[in-house]
Design an enzyme around this catalytic site. Structure first.
Site, PDB file in Angstrom:
ATOM      1  N   ALA A  67     -40.350   1.740  -3.731  1.00 21.98           N
ATOM      2  CA  ALA A  67     -40.931   1.386  -5.029  1.00 21.98           C
ATOM      3  C   ALA A  67     -41.268  -0.097  -5.059  1.00 21.98           C
ATOM      4  CB  ALA A  67     -39.955   1.727  -6.153  1.00 21.98           C
ATOM      5  N   ASP A  68     -42.182  -0.418  -5.939  1.00 30.72           N
ATOM      6  CA  ASP A  68     -42.510  -1.812  -6.204  1.00 30.72           C
ATOM      7  C   ASP A  68     -43.009  -1.918  -7.632  1.00 30.72           C
ATOM      8  OD1 ASP A  68     -42.715  -4.514  -4.823  1.00 30.72           O
ATOM      9  OD2 ASP A  68     -44.621  -4.397  -5.886  1.00 30.72           O
TER      10      ASP A  68
END
Length: 180
Positions: A67-68
């Site tokens: 994720a980011d």
């Protein structure tokens, strides 16, 4: 077993609160490789780059979550502040405004790959300058996209949340749970 390929304490807390069994694998990513063109594509390109870098080191792992997140304030992409001055400027852009937090997620399971972009908007009150200085002095902004800390500094200034709060914390946990 789910492998969380992230060093984010917020993502760790979200998974624990959701009672999702996981093992954290911390990888030092070079996030500078993604081009800052617009917030939607930037955060997606960044998580795809994280995926590439992760699987270069761990090619055989399955059940991986990457994720980011990025913050957009006044048409400006805000990544992680490199110093106090940058953090102060980011907070000034946000004070009394609406900001968007975009979180991209890649979930790679045994038989499928899910790629998602989630958005959460925060409508914020004007920040107290003394609170801003204390927050910056505490260094709690470090490692936070846009120096945003919904569970800390920003919490008392949030007037309205549009979207899932978990997205603002770095991972749309509601969506993730639907696929696990």
């Amino acid at each position: 077993m789910l492998y969380l390929a992230s060093s984010s304490p917020s993502r760790v807390a979200l998974l624990k609160e959701a009672n999702i069994a996981f093992e954290q694998i911390i990888v030092d990513y070079d996030e500078s490789l993604a081009i800052k063109d617009n917030p939607n594509s930037y955060v997606q390109k960044t998580v795809l780059e994280k995926e590439r870098q992760f699987f270069a080191k761990h090619p055989d792992l399955k059940n991986v979550l990457l994720a980011d997140s990025t913050v957009c304030a006044q048409n400006t992409i805000l990544t992680k502040a490199k110093n106090d001055n940058e953090a102060f400027n980011m907070l000034n852009l946000q004070s009394g405004k609406s900001i968007s937090i975009l979180s991209a997620m890649i979930l790679i399971l045994e038989n499928k790959k899910i790629f998602n972009l989630s958005k959460c908007d925060l409508i914020l009150d004007k920040f107290n300058p003394q609170d801003m200085q204390e927050y910056i002095d505490s260094k709690s902004y470090e490692g936070k996209a846009g120096a945003v800390m919904c569970e800390g500094f920003h919490k008392k200034y949030i007037k309205k949340i549009i979207g899932h709060q978990s997205t603002a914390l770095g991972l749309n946990i509601e969506l993730l749970k639907a696929f696990l």
